[in-house]
Design an enzyme around this catalytic site. Structure first.
Site, PDB file in Angstrom:
ATOM      1  N   LYS A  45      18.499  28.218 -31.701  1.00  0.00           N
ATOM      2  CA  LYS A  45      17.887  29.546 -31.537  1.00  0.00           C
ATOM      3  C   LYS A  45      17.387  29.778 -30.112  1.00  0.00           C
ATOM      4  O   LYS A  45      17.696  30.802 -29.494  1.00  0.00           O
ATOM      5  CB  LYS A  45      16.709  29.702 -32.525  1.00  0.00           C
ATOM      6  CG  LYS A  45      17.085  29.434 -33.965  1.00  0.00           C
ATOM      7  CD  LYS A  45      15.906  29.569 -34.899  1.00  0.00           C
ATOM      8  CE  LYS A  45      14.731  28.671 -34.610  1.00  0.00           C
ATOM      9  NZ  LYS A  45      14.882  27.259 -34.950  1.00  0.00           N
ATOM     10  N   GLU A 165       9.501  32.170 -30.973  1.00  0.00           N
ATOM     11  CA  GLU A 165       8.411  31.527 -31.711  1.00  0.00           C
ATOM     12  C   GLU A 165       7.054  31.852 -31.105  1.00  0.00           C
ATOM     13  O   GLU A 165       6.183  30.990 -30.996  1.00  0.00           O
ATOM     14  CB  GLU A 165       8.632  30.018 -31.764  1.00  0.00           C
ATOM     15  CG  GLU A 165       9.976  29.713 -32.400  1.00  0.00           C
ATOM     16  CD  GLU A 165      10.105  28.281 -32.867  1.00  0.00           C
ATOM     17  OE1 GLU A 165       9.070  27.713 -33.255  1.00  0.00           O
ATOM     18  OE2 GLU A 165      11.218  27.768 -32.865  1.00  0.00           O
TER      19      GLU A 165
HETATM   20  N1  ATP Z   1      17.405  21.338 -21.843  1.00  0.00           N
HETATM   21  C1  ATP Z   1      18.169  20.735 -22.769  1.00  0.00           C
HETATM   22  N2  ATP Z   1      19.053  19.774 -22.410  1.00  0.00           N
HETATM   23  C2  ATP Z   1      19.819  19.170 -23.348  1.00  0.00           C
HETATM   24  N3  ATP Z   1      19.803  19.457 -24.646  1.00  0.00           N
HETATM   25  C3  ATP Z   1      18.959  20.392 -25.075  1.00  0.00           C
HETATM   26  C4  ATP Z   1      18.091  21.084 -24.150  1.00  0.00           C
HETATM   27  N4  ATP Z   1      17.342  21.971 -24.849  1.00  0.00           N
HETATM   28  C5  ATP Z   1      17.728  21.843 -26.141  1.00  0.00           C
HETATM   29  N5  ATP Z   1      18.700  20.910 -26.281  1.00  0.00           N
HETATM   30  C6  ATP Z   1      19.369  20.556 -27.545  1.00  0.00           C
HETATM   31  O1  ATP Z   1      20.036  21.695 -28.012  1.00  0.00           O
HETATM   32  C7  ATP Z   1      19.928  21.818 -29.428  1.00  0.00           C
HETATM   33  C8  ATP Z   1      19.414  23.189 -29.792  1.00  0.00           C
HETATM   34  O2  ATP Z   1      18.101  23.343 -29.282  1.00  0.00           O
HETATM   35  P1  ATP Z   1      17.286  24.662 -29.382  1.00  0.00           P
HETATM   36  O3  ATP Z   1      16.083  24.466 -28.563  1.00  0.00           O
HETATM   37  O4  ATP Z   1      18.154  25.815 -29.079  1.00  0.00           O
HETATM   38  O5  ATP Z   1      16.914  24.678 -30.921  1.00  0.00           O
HETATM   39  P2  ATP Z   1      15.945  25.648 -31.706  1.00  0.00           P
HETATM   40  O6  ATP Z   1      16.753  26.250 -32.787  1.00  0.00           O
HETATM   41  O7  ATP Z   1      15.257  26.573 -30.787  1.00  0.00           O
HETATM   42  O8  ATP Z   1      14.923  24.632 -32.327  1.00  0.00           O
HETATM   43  P3  ATP Z   1      13.361  24.782 -32.569  1.00  0.00           P
HETATM   44  O9  ATP Z   1      13.232  25.468 -33.885  1.00  0.00           O
HETATM   45  O10 ATP Z   1      12.886  23.377 -32.641  1.00  0.00           O
HETATM   46  O11 ATP Z   1      12.787  25.542 -31.436  1.00  0.00           O
HETATM   47  C9  ATP Z   1      19.036  20.684 -29.880  1.00  0.00           C
HETATM   48  O12 ATP Z   1      19.852  19.683 -30.445  1.00  0.00           O
HETATM   49  C10 ATP Z   1      18.379  20.194 -28.615  1.00  0.00           C
HETATM   50  O13 ATP Z   1      18.174  18.819 -28.672  1.00  0.00           O
HETATM   51 MG    MG Z   2      13.196  26.832 -30.087  1.00  0.00          MG
END
Ligand code: ATP
Ligand code: MG
Lengths: 278, 267
Positions: A45, A165
């Site tokens: 997300k 969030e």
């Molecule tokens: N800067 C980064 N470098 C490498 N991988 C990343 C980075 N940021 C996020 N990821 C990876 O990308 C994937 C998606 O992350 P993202 O932050 O988009 O998830 P999210 O849906 O926002 O989760 P949350 O609900 O915890 O915020 C995860 O597996 C995370 O480990």
């Molecule tokens: Mg997030």
């Protein structure tokens, strides 16, 4: 209605990693619409939000913001259309006082000083923080800081607000405050809102919900359509809103409700009208 | 005692000094530091002291408040005074008590050095007491601006300072939280041998640093999405307005410098 945000067939890996965190994702958000994106931790997300703001660029696919295709040359133009509020209230507070923080974005855009003063005032009035002009961030509550973050966004007059969030670190009262503010803004300013959230009760207030699962769009629809999935959502790692859980438990106990309630008010209405008819 | 300590603190009030342009105050204090070195006799120091007293009056603060607030510094000055008194060995002996010999020059030096030190501390404290840190930062940026021509990062420096100021309380709160969390897990930071206490700080510093980097990353993102792309083309929300009183303040310094020079070389 025109699309304010549109992602087409986006595939994305973070630089230096091998995992595709987004796989062939297509999403669009219409003008004046409130869309919620829900999904388990790590479902991609926040990555979506970062791509919309040109903090990263997709490997495949296109991002279009307000009819401008996002690339390295247009990124600063598209950013003018989008305001973002993040999760941590402290880490997005740049200024030493409330008014300095709201002015920060305006300073960046080279707005003349007299105009700035007026816009800072208006924006803080909109979020009801105009009594706190000279307050320092560590004297504010989390909810107040998030409202200042909203004011910082509003002062820049964007067409789109993305909330990543933005309410998740707040207590229930702070959360309600911010959500109510978003609702008002949407009504009065006709803003396009994209809220990324874990809170399905917050998502229930949106016009449309997009469910993400493991880097893919799992389902898209109105809150009613999405919550009709019931236990399927729980399997995706989401927590159903209380009224729905209640309805589910009542159903198991042999008290089926006619309509699935999304808010507590609907639940109460559903309950006492059910009794009336019997 | 720390609560009463006023070194580096800002005291809000509405006085002439408070309303002065921070640039004028910065120039004023730095110039004063240089000018005070011209004085080398009783008259010179007397004039400088009167000048300082007038500045304190114009800042709406009381001398007593300054002295009690700067007590630790005053103790240091008293110590320097004694050091000079006992160790300078020039001129006639004024007083002899066993192995302690006090020379004429010792008295002179001790008096002058502690006087100079006191006046400097008072004046620099006046700057921080009457100017918010953010105004000092703004003033510095504006004064250093011409140096941009030789690639001096004036804007970046000012931004760094203001962000540091903004995050000090946040990081203090966080340190406090981590400390409590470690203490709840049985870590002891306030007793035991020095070696153990230093060791107990490590589990405090690591989470603090990790979080600080995380904050820095979030902040950088937040700044970028709000359109920050360096100092180029930025306007300023806080305007600095140079007024007649600022020019007057600097003129008064020129008069002071003139008077001190006159006393030193001609009178
Ligand atoms: N800067 C980064 N470098 C490498 N991988 C990343 C980075 N940021 C996020 N990821 C990876 O990308 C994937 C998606 O992350 P993202 O932050 O988009 O998830 P999210 O849906 O926002 O989760 P949350 O609900 O915890 O915020 C995860 O597996 C995370 O480990
Ligand atoms: Mg997030």
């Amino acid at each position: 209605m025109r699309n304010m945000i549109s992602l087409q067939n986006i595939t994305f890996k973070y630089p230096g990693t091998e995992i595709e965190v987004l796989k062939n994702v297509s999403i669009s958000v219409k003008e004046g619409e409130w869309t919620a994106i829900v999904g388990h931790n790590g479902s991609g997300k926040s990555t979506l939000a970062k791509l919309m703001n040109g903090l990263y660029f997709p490997e495949q696919g296109y991002v279009t913001i307000a009819d401008i295709e996002l690339n390295k040359d247009t990124v600063w133009d598209t950013r003018r259309h989008i305001g973002m509020v993040f999760q941590n209230p402290d880490n997005q507070f740049v200024g030493t006082t409330v008014q300095d923080d709201v002015a920060f974005g305006l300073e960046n855009h080279g707005i003349p000083q007299e105009v700035m003063v007026e816009r800072v005032q208006t924006a803080l009035k909109q979020v009801k923080m105009d009594d706190f002009l000279d307050q320092e961030p560590h004297h504010l509550s989390g909810g107040q800081k998030q409202r200042v973050a909203m004011a910082s966004v509003l002062a820049l007059r964007p067409d789109i607000i993305i909330l990543d969030e933005a309410t998740s670190m707040l207590d229930p009262a702070g959360r309600a405050e911010v959500i109510e503010l978003v609702r008002e803004l949407k009504r009065e300013e006709d803003m396009t809102v994209l809220s990324i959230t874990h809170d399905l009760e917050e998502a229930a207030k949106a016009d449309r919900i997009i469910v993400m699962n493991q880097g893919e769009v799992y389902r898209e629809g109105t809150p009613e359509e999405i919550f009709a999935l019931g236990q399927e959502l729980v399997a995706l790692g989401l927590d159903l809103p209380f009224p729905l859980k209640m309805a589910h438990v009542l159903n198991e106990k042999g008290i089926p409700l006619e309509r699935k309630p999304l808010t507590e008010e609907e639940l109460v209405n559903e309950l006492w009208t059910s009794f009336l008819s019997k | 005692m720390m609560e009463k300590m006023i070194f580096g603190r800002y005291i809000p009030a509405d006085s002439i000094a408070h309303r002065m342009d921070p640039r004028a105050k910065l120039i004023f204090v730095f110039a004063f530091i240089a000018i005070i070195f011209i004085a080398d006799d009783v008259w010179g120091y007397l004039i400088a002291a009167v000048f300082t007293y007038a500045s304190i009056k114009l800042s709406g603060l009381s001398l007593r408040f300054l002295i009690s607030g700067l007590k630790p510094v005053m103790i240091l000055i008293a110590f320097t005074f004694l050091l000079q008194l006992f160790f300078a060995r020039e001129g006639n002996i004024v007083l002899e008590l066993g192995f302690i010999k006090i020379y004429e020059e010792g008295i002179r030096q001790a008096f002058f050095i502690s006087m100079r030190f006191t006046l400097l501390v008072f004046m620099t404290s006046l700057l921080t007491l009457t100017t918010t840190p953010i105004s000092i930062t703004d003033g510095l940026e504006s004064l250093l601006n011409p140096l941009k021509k030789i690639k001096f990062p004036a804007h970046e420096l000012a931004l760094m300072m203001s962000i540091a100021l903004r995050f000090i309380p946040t990081l203090m709160d966080e340190t406090d939280k981590i400390m409590k969390a470690q203490m709840a897990r049985g870590s002891d930071m306030s007793s035991g041998p020095l070696k153990d206490r230093v060791k107990a700080i490590v589990p405090l510093m690591i989470p603090l640093f990790v979080n600080a980097f995380k904050r820095a990353e979030d902040l950088a993102t937040a700044m970028e999405v709000r359109g920050y792309r360096g100092g180029e083309g930025r306007t300023k929300y806080r305007l600095l307005v140079w007024q007649a009183r600022d020019t007057l303040a600097l003129l008064s310094l020129i008069i002071l410098a003139g008077a001190l020079t006159a006393f030193r070389f001609w009178i």
